[in-house]
Structure formats: C-alpha cells, structure tokens
Motif scaffolding. Structure first.
Motif, PDB file in Angstrom:
ATOM      1  N   UNK A   1     -15.135  11.450  17.848  1.00  0.00           N
ATOM      2  CA  UNK A   1     -14.642  10.101  17.652  1.00  0.00           C
ATOM      3  C   UNK A   1     -14.171   9.945  16.209  1.00  0.00           C
ATOM      4  N   UNK A   2     -13.045   9.277  16.036  1.00  0.00           N
ATOM      5  CA  UNK A   2     -12.476   9.115  14.711  1.00  0.00           C
ATOM      6  C   UNK A   2     -13.168   7.976  13.975  1.00  0.00           C
ATOM      7  N   UNK A   3     -13.365   8.185  12.683  1.00  0.00           N
ATOM      8  CA  UNK A   3     -14.019   7.190  11.852  1.00  0.00           C
ATOM      9  C   UNK A   3     -12.990   6.161  11.394  1.00  0.00           C
ATOM     10  N   UNK A   4     -13.367   4.875  11.406  1.00  0.00           N
ATOM     11  CA  UNK A   4     -12.485   3.801  10.965  1.00  0.00           C
ATOM     12  C   UNK A   4     -13.156   3.034   9.837  1.00  0.00           C
ATOM     13  N   UNK A   5     -12.361   2.681   8.826  1.00  0.00           N
ATOM     14  CA  UNK A   5     -12.852   1.935   7.675  1.00  0.00           C
ATOM     15  C   UNK A   5     -11.856   0.839   7.326  1.00  0.00           C
ATOM     16  N   UNK A   6     -12.330  -0.184   6.608  1.00  0.00           N
ATOM     17  CA  UNK A   6     -11.467  -1.257   6.125  1.00  0.00           C
ATOM     18  C   UNK A   6     -11.551  -1.275   4.609  1.00  0.00           C
ATOM     19  N   UNK A   7     -10.384  -1.319   3.949  1.00  0.00           N
ATOM     20  CA  UNK A   7     -10.371  -1.304   2.499  1.00  0.00           C
ATOM     21  C   UNK A   7      -9.146  -1.984   1.930  1.00  0.00           C
ATOM     22  N   UNK A   8      -9.079  -2.006   0.604  1.00  0.00           N
ATOM     23  CA  UNK A   8      -7.996  -2.673  -0.115  1.00  0.00           C
ATOM     24  C   UNK A   8      -7.114  -1.628  -0.789  1.00  0.00           C
ATOM     25  N   UNK A   9      -5.805  -1.811  -0.701  1.00  0.00           N
ATOM     26  CA  UNK A   9      -4.868  -0.901  -1.361  1.00  0.00           C
ATOM     27  C   UNK A   9      -4.897  -1.191  -2.856  1.00  0.00           C
ATOM     28  N   UNK A  10      -5.230  -0.176  -3.651  1.00  0.00           N
ATOM     29  CA  UNK A  10      -5.297  -0.360  -5.100  1.00  0.00           C
ATOM     30  C   UNK A  10      -4.080   0.215  -5.810  1.00  0.00           C
ATOM     31  N   UNK A  11      -3.533   1.315  -5.304  1.00  0.00           N
ATOM     32  CA  UNK A  11      -2.409   1.973  -5.962  1.00  0.00           C
ATOM     33  C   UNK A  11      -1.423   2.474  -4.919  1.00  0.00           C
ATOM     34  N   UNK A  12      -0.139   2.253  -5.184  1.00  0.00           N
ATOM     35  CA  UNK A  12       0.908   2.844  -4.347  1.00  0.00           C
ATOM     36  C   UNK A  12       1.434   4.052  -5.110  1.00  0.00           C
ATOM     37  N   UNK A  13       1.079   5.241  -4.636  1.00  0.00           N
ATOM     38  CA  UNK A  13       1.410   6.471  -5.343  1.00  0.00           C
ATOM     39  C   UNK A  13       2.834   6.917  -5.028  1.00  0.00           C
ATOM     40  N   UNK A  14       3.203   6.850  -3.762  1.00  0.00           N
ATOM     41  CA  UNK A  14       4.487   7.353  -3.304  1.00  0.00           C
ATOM     42  C   UNK A  14       4.900   6.516  -2.099  1.00  0.00           C
ATOM     43  N   UNK A  15       6.039   6.826  -1.515  1.00  0.00           N
ATOM     44  CA  UNK A  15       6.484   6.116  -0.316  1.00  0.00           C
ATOM     45  C   UNK A  15       5.523   6.376   0.840  1.00  0.00           C
ATOM     46  N   UNK A  16       4.940   7.559   0.888  1.00  0.00           N
ATOM     47  CA  UNK A  16       4.077   7.929   2.003  1.00  0.00           C
ATOM     48  C   UNK A  16       2.591   7.937   1.664  1.00  0.00           C
ATOM     49  N   UNK A  17       2.212   7.668   0.426  1.00  0.00           N
ATOM     50  CA  UNK A  17       0.813   7.782   0.019  1.00  0.00           C
ATOM     51  C   UNK A  17       0.361   6.551  -0.751  1.00  0.00           C
ATOM     52  N   UNK A  18      -0.818   6.038  -0.388  1.00  0.00           N
ATOM     53  CA  UNK A  18      -1.451   4.949  -1.132  1.00  0.00           C
ATOM     54  C   UNK A  18      -2.916   5.298  -1.349  1.00  0.00           C
ATOM     55  N   UNK A  19      -3.518   4.648  -2.349  1.00  0.00           N
ATOM     56  CA  UNK A  19      -4.942   4.816  -2.603  1.00  0.00           C
ATOM     57  C   UNK A  19      -5.649   3.559  -2.117  1.00  0.00           C
TER      58      UNK A  19
END
Length: 90
Positions: free
Chosen positions: A1-19
C-alpha cells in the motif's frame, strides 16, 4: 500500500520538482510534552501548476531520481493541516 502525506510546498526547485514540508506532532515518552517535528521531501509535480505555500497531498511512488520518490496527488486550498497526526516516540 502506498503511503500518503499532507504537507506545504516550501520551495519550487524546477518545473517538475518541488520541496514539500510535512509536519507531525510527537509526544515525549517521559514528560508527555507535545512538540512539532518536520521532514522535507522532494516531490514530482507531474506537470501540474503549483504555488508556493500551497497545501498538497503526496503519495510514495517508484524512484523517479536519486532523491525524488514522491508525487503530488491533489492540491488542497486550506493552509491548516487537518490530518496532523500525533505520534508517540519510544
């Protein structure tokens, strides 16, 4: 089973990647005091438009790169985190 989490975007690194920062509340085993801890995840956006400080739901997936192992499922409008779980540390 896949793990799911809820969080806040702090940094937009690239078009395809965020922290994304995921916070949890833990309880000290002896003193029973609650404290917050957080962990940062590099997340794949799947080409979705995302904004900084937006709440998102992320899900674990196969490794996309060396550090990216999560993807965004949905974006939530609220700033507060309703699914903040309390973990008892041992």
């Amino acid at each position: 089973m896949k793990q799911k989490l809820i969080g806040e975007i702090t940094t937009i690194i690239d078009v395809q990647t965020v922290k994304v920062k995921v916070e949890t509340i833990k309880i000290h085993p002896l003193y029973k005091k609650r404290y917050k801890s957080h962990k940062n995840y590099l997340v794949d956006t799947n080409g979705k438009n995302v904004e900084k400080h937006a709440m998102v739901e992320i899900e674990s997936t196969r490794p996309i790169s060396k550090n990216k192992k999560w993807k965004i499922i949905s974006k939530n409008k609220s700033i507060s985190n309703p699914n903040l779980k309390i973990q008892i540390s041992k």
